[in-house]
Design a protein around this motif. Structure first.
Motif, mmCIF file in Angstrom:
data_model
loop_
_atom_site.group_PDB
_atom_site.id
_atom_site.type_symbol
_atom_site.label_atom_id
_atom_site.label_comp_id
_atom_site.label_asym_id
_atom_site.label_seq_id
_atom_site.Cartn_x
_atom_site.Cartn_y
_atom_site.Cartn_z
ATOM 1 N N GLN A 109 0.847 -1.192 0.000
ATOM 2 C CA GLN A 109 0.000 0.000 0.000
ATOM 3 C C GLN A 109 0.881 1.239 0.000
ATOM 4 O O GLN A 109 2.062 1.183 0.366
ATOM 5 N N THR A 110 0.304 2.363 -0.423
ATOM 6 C CA THR A 110 1.001 3.652 -0.354
ATOM 7 C C THR A 110 0.023 4.699 0.159
ATOM 8 O O THR A 110 -1.143 4.725 -0.232
ATOM 9 N N ASN A 111 0.505 5.546 1.052
ATOM 10 C CA ASN A 111 -0.308 6.628 1.602
ATOM 11 C C ASN A 111 0.285 7.939 1.108
ATOM 12 O O ASN A 111 1.214 8.491 1.700
ATOM 13 N N THR B 130 -0.004 11.907 0.171
ATOM 14 C CA THR B 130 -0.771 13.110 0.486
ATOM 15 C C THR B 130 -0.164 14.323 -0.216
ATOM 16 O O THR B 130 1.054 14.413 -0.389
#
Length: 441
Positions: free
Chosen positions: A265-267, A269
């Protein structure tokens, strides 16, 4: 002597020891006794901290050692994969403790220690009354580290004095009575800067856990050496039936680990309006000019430093599709008329240089942000770079996600027999074919 334990299905050489004020080992814990260990390495904080949870049946720890609570109780930790060279190793002082008591009997007791970097504790001493500091701020920092920690603690080749020199009468630094050396060190880091490629940028104090030495260098030097400092590359793929090219991919320079390169996963922003209103600001340096005998104001505008900032922190990178573009979508109406005021005890010129260095730093650390959690590796650390690439069909998010990221924080978390890294990164640019309307130009 380190013992071998299985972590993430692989053999690791581990050592967990609790020592008294004389350096005597009072408790030598096995990996099974350590239920959780969480260490945090941070580019913005040169001193590591952590938390450890240890099985403490029948008050085992207290029965072997009387903890003093004055900073001379030491916990040492080292961990290295059997087939690797990079060791994760630190000495901590016990900063705080709490207990989790078993519900049925004392066999289920746990001890929780807050861990503080041993070097930071050595700096936690009172500064003698009336002591003054003059000279280049980088040299003052070096002298403090050598005096309070060790003569060999500094990497002389990579420790820059900086351009902020406190030597014009009556300029000097007299710390308040409440200041300790650790407070003074953090204050000096805020006002240490150097001119790089026409732009004043901040210097950062970093600790190399391999050489056990501190270095002080500008962010520009770090970005300039990104090719040598990149640790590894991660693949942001889902299901891939064939390999395709992607304009936003970084050059294939970083090593890829077959077992840990896939990102679960990648978060990602993006700095929105609240961030730009708070941190992407113009500055006014104000003060009294003793030579001219008048109040002076020097303005520092993002509009004026943008090209120099891009030269230092964007042009040093490459993408497969061409030259990447700086990610600074700024609003002209707000950014040319809104200012933050800065005033220091130093000359107005020095205050303006500090403001410019602060501006350039804000445009980096409050820019694109990414956080990922992956299978643990002792090689990973803050202050290095990682690459994110994709071999599948290009999508719009690639313009932000793909590229070379600066690691600002790396957590090493051990829970039972598992080991994970939680990595936080920043990036200053987007893909080469992005069209951003920036009315500040």
């Amino acid at each position: 002597m380190a013992e071998k334990f299985i972590i993430n299905g692989a053999p690791f050489e581990c050592e967990f020891q609790l020592k008294n004020d004389k350096g005597e080992v009072k408790s030598n814990f096995t990996k099974s006794a350590v239920k959780m260990l969480d260490l945090s390495e941070n580019l913005l904080e040169p001193f590591t901290n952590g938390t450890i949870v240890i099985n403490n049946p029948y008050d085992f720890i207290e029965n072997l050692m009387l903890t003093r609570g004055d900073g001379r109780d030491v916990f040492t930790f080292s961990l290295k994969p059997e087939d690797g060279d990079k060791k994760l190793e630190y000495n901590f002082v016990l900063d705080d403790e709490s207990n989790s008591v078993g519900l049925k009997d004392r066999a289920g007791n746990y001890k929780i220690f807050s861990l503080l970097d041993e070097n930071f504790f050595k700096l936690n001493e009172e500064i003698p009354y009336g002591k003054r500091f003059r000279g280049a701020t980088g040299d003052i920092i070096k002298s403090i580290l050598k005096e309070k920690i060790s003569e060999e603690i500094v990497d002389e080749e990579n420790f820059e004095p900086g351009d902020n020199v406190i030597n014009i009468f009556p300029e000097h630094i007299i710390p308040p009575d409440s200041f300790r050396y650790s407070d003074l060190l953090k204050y000096l880091l805020r006002i240490t800067y150097k001119k790089e490629k026409g732009l004043y940028v901040r210097s950062f104090l970093t600790f190399d856990r391999t050489t056990k030495k501190y270095s002080l260098q500008t962010l520009s030097k770090l970005f300039e050496k990104n090719k040598e400092e990149v640790m590894e590359a991660f693949a942001a793929n889902d299901l891939v039936d064939k390999i395709e090219s992607n304009k936003n991919n970084p050059p294939s320079e970083a090593p890829v680990n077959t077992y840990t390169s896939q990102l679960p996963q990648t978060n990602l922003t993006t700095p929105m309006l609240s961030y730009s209103n708070e941190f992407f600001m113009n500055y006014k340096a104000v003060g009294f000019d003793p030579i001219l005998g008048e109040h002076s104001i020097i303005e520092k505008r993002i509009e004026d430093i943008k090209k120099l900032w891009s030269k230092n922190f964007v042009d040093v990178f490459k993408s497969e599709g061409g030259k990447p573009k700086a990610f600074l979508p700024l609003n002209k109406q707000k950014k040319e008329n809104l200012f933050r005021t800065i005033s220091t005890p130093f000359s107005v010129d020095k205050s303006a240089n500090i403001a410019e260095a602060e501006m350039s730093s804000n445009l980096i650390f409050y820019n694109l942000c990414l956080s990922i959690d992956v299978v643990g590796d002792t090689e990973r650390q803050a202050g290095k770079f990682i690459d994110i690439f994709r071999t599948a069909k290009q999508v719009d998010s690639d313009k932000k996600l793909l590229g070379r990221w600066l690691v600002t924080k790396c957590r090493h978390k051990f829970y039972g027999d598992t080991y994970k890294n939680y990595i936080q990164c920043v990036k200053t640019y987007v893909g080469p074919d992005v069209n951003i309307d920036d009315d500040i130009d």
